[in-house]
Motif scaffolding. Structure first.
Motif, PDB file in Angstrom:
ATOM      1  N   THR A 224       0.855  -1.192   0.000  1.00 18.48           N
ATOM      2  CA  THR A 224       0.000   0.000   0.000  1.00 18.48           C
ATOM      3  C   THR A 224       0.889   1.239   0.000  1.00 18.48           C
ATOM      4  O   THR A 224       1.664   1.451   0.941  1.00 18.48           O
ATOM      5  N   PRO A 225       0.830   2.067  -1.055  1.00 19.81           N
ATOM      6  CA  PRO A 225       1.775   3.198  -1.165  1.00 19.81           C
ATOM      7  C   PRO A 225       1.755   4.124   0.041  1.00 19.81           C
ATOM      8  O   PRO A 225       2.802   4.633   0.459  1.00 19.81           O
ATOM      9  N   GLU A 226       0.583   4.343   0.627  1.00 22.24           N
ATOM     10  CA  GLU A 226       0.487   5.281   1.747  1.00 22.24           C
ATOM     11  C   GLU A 226       1.338   4.845   2.925  1.00 22.24           C
ATOM     12  O   GLU A 226       1.849   5.680   3.678  1.00 22.24           O
ATOM     13  N   HIS A 227       1.514   3.543   3.108  1.00 22.96           N
ATOM     14  CA  HIS A 227       2.290   3.041   4.244  1.00 22.96           C
ATOM     15  C   HIS A 227       3.777   3.375   4.136  1.00 22.96           C
ATOM     16  O   HIS A 227       4.510   3.217   5.116  1.00 22.96           O
ATOM     17  N   LEU A 228       4.213   3.835   2.982  1.00 21.58           N
ATOM     18  CA  LEU A 228       5.625   4.164   2.789  1.00 21.58           C
ATOM     19  C   LEU A 228       5.884   5.665   2.849  1.00 21.58           C
ATOM     20  O   LEU A 228       7.033   6.096   2.735  1.00 21.58           O
ATOM     21  N   ARG A 229       4.841   6.450   3.045  1.00 19.20           N
ATOM     22  CA  ARG A 229       4.995   7.900   3.002  1.00 19.20           C
ATOM     23  C   ARG A 229       5.339   8.456   4.379  1.00 19.20           C
ATOM     24  O   ARG A 229       4.879   7.961   5.401  1.00 19.20           O
ATOM     25  N   PRO A 230       6.158   9.519   4.415  1.00 19.84           N
ATOM     26  CA  PRO A 230       6.552  10.107   5.702  1.00 19.84           C
ATOM     27  C   PRO A 230       5.379  10.536   6.564  1.00 19.84           C
ATOM     28  O   PRO A 230       5.413  10.391   7.787  1.00 19.84           O
ATOM     29  N   ARG A 231       4.317  11.063   5.944  1.00 12.19           N
ATOM     30  CA  ARG A 231       3.182  11.534   6.750  1.00 12.19           C
ATOM     31  C   ARG A 231       2.514  10.374   7.486  1.00 12.19           C
ATOM     32  O   ARG A 231       2.037  10.545   8.607  1.00 12.19           O
TER      33      ARG A 231
END
Length: 385
Positions: A224-231
């Motif tokens: 899941t791309p969101e799990h790799l984002r700093p935020r």
């Protein structure tokens, strides 16, 4: 300032639009969260305020508050968005498995009526779109009392188990599968994998390790791309630290020969517990360690020991969840609007239903496409001999 007076004496409704004011609600919000029988971990102040800090847009906060004689007895944590039309949507967004409003248990009818009135005023020019409402949630009672127009749609499917130790859960399985699970548990015990509960002050380092392992385990397999984002990392660290402090979360590390091989964040409320996100060393697959069973054993034991009634496997119907014969629970999407916006709500609901039909068709085609790809690959392999 008050924007509405409740239908019963002593009830006053206000609208919180300032991030600083929302932050200052922590103590009384936590008391309300603990007094709301239907609340999930995703309605805690720690989770929602942290989410707002990472994902919120200044000027869009819309939190309806109901007080009785000065005490907070109801709340609807929302924000304003403008696409595809003006909407009031729950705080927490797509990374939260459930949304709801909070209602104190001592006078739900009066509080719900006041909350509905406050929402009606806040949504004069917008549709309220409450996604991922768990069956039995307070938002369903609000839906029943809504003075305007409304629609109910199905949302995500979740799976649930009773809060029992894993030995009891295995009675749900066929004899052959239960035997395989026992073999997996014996393997875990033979490896001497140690469980360690992370303290509040250790959370930042442990979450970094969890996310590192999470990225490794999914590398090349559609993370899941969101799990790799700093935020997301900032939110998960901040929320987990606060929730561990308050007893609303547990972060567990699993160690083998002193090294962290897996870590798991479990979120919990008065009745419900659920594993939210984990990371595991991919080498565990080569050693045939069943990570899902390892995590479930710990969560099931903890849920039973702390008197919770439900182990939620959260959204998704992955095969490893279905093996346990869980109850299937379908979240609801509740659409509310003032009567003047009836045509807008009808059009929006029709668009959502159309998208869901299209998505359902696409999901149904996935196994067909996989089957044909397998046949083609087999044919190519045979032709090349």
């Amino acid at each position: 300032m008050p924007v509405a007076t409740g239908p019963r004496p002593g009830l006053v409704v206000t609208l919180c639009r300032e991030a600083g004011q929302f932050a200052a609600l922590e103590r009384e919000w936590t008391a309300l969260h603990r007094g709301c029988a239907t609340a999930t971990p995703f309605q805690s102040h720690s989770w929602l305020h942290s989410w707002w800090l990472s994902y919120g847009t200044p000027g869009r906060l819309r939190v309806v508050l109901v007080r009785r004689d000065g005490r907070l007895v109801g709340a609807a944590p929302l924000m304003l968005v403008h696409r595809p039309l003006p909407l009031l949507v729950p705080l927490g967004g797509g990374i939260s498995d459930f949304s709801d409003v909070l209602v104190d248990a001592t006078d739900p009818p009066g509080t719900l009526s006041a909350l509905a009135e406050g929402l009606r005023r806040a949504a004069r020019h917008a549709v309220i779109d409450l996604r991922e409402v768990r069956p039995g949630a307070a938002a369903e009672q609000l839906f029943d009392r809504w003075p305007g127009v409304r629609r109910r749609l199905d949302d995500s499917v979740c799976l649930e188990l009773p809060a029992e130790p894993i030995d009891a859960l295995m009675k749900r399985l066929a004899a052959s599968r239960a035997q395989r699970v026992r073999a997996k548990l014996r393997k875990l015990d033979a490896l001497r994998i140690e469980e360690r509960t992370v303290t509040e002050h250790e959370v930042p380092g442990s979450v970094r390790e969890l996310l590192r392992l999470h990225e490794l385990q999914w590398r090349g397999r559609g993370v899941t791309p969101e799990h790799l984002r700093p935020r997301f990392a900032e939110h998960l660290t901040r929320a987990t630290q606060r929730m561990v402090r308050d007893g609303d979360a547990a972060l567990t590390e699993y160690r083998l020969d002193g090294a962290v091989i897996a870590a798991n964040v479990t979120l919990q409320s008065a009745r419900l517990t659920g594993g939210y996100l984990y990371g595991a060393d991919p080498q565990l697959r080569t050693r045939k360690v069943d990570v899902a069973t390892m995590l479930l054993r710990r969560d099931a034991r903890h849920a039973a020991e702390t008197g919770r009634s439900v182990i939620s496997l959260l959204r998704g119907t992955e095969p490893y969840k279905c093996h346990w014969r869980p109850a299937v629970v379908t979240n609801q999407r509740l659409l509310l609007a003032p009567s003047a916006l009836a045509p807008v709500l009808s059009l929006y609901a029709a668009q959502l239903a159309g998208r869901e039909r299209a998505a359902g068709t696409a999901r149904a085609l996935v196994p067909v496409v996989r089957e044909w790809r397998t046949r083609i690959d087999n044919w190519r392999a045979g032709a090349g001999r």
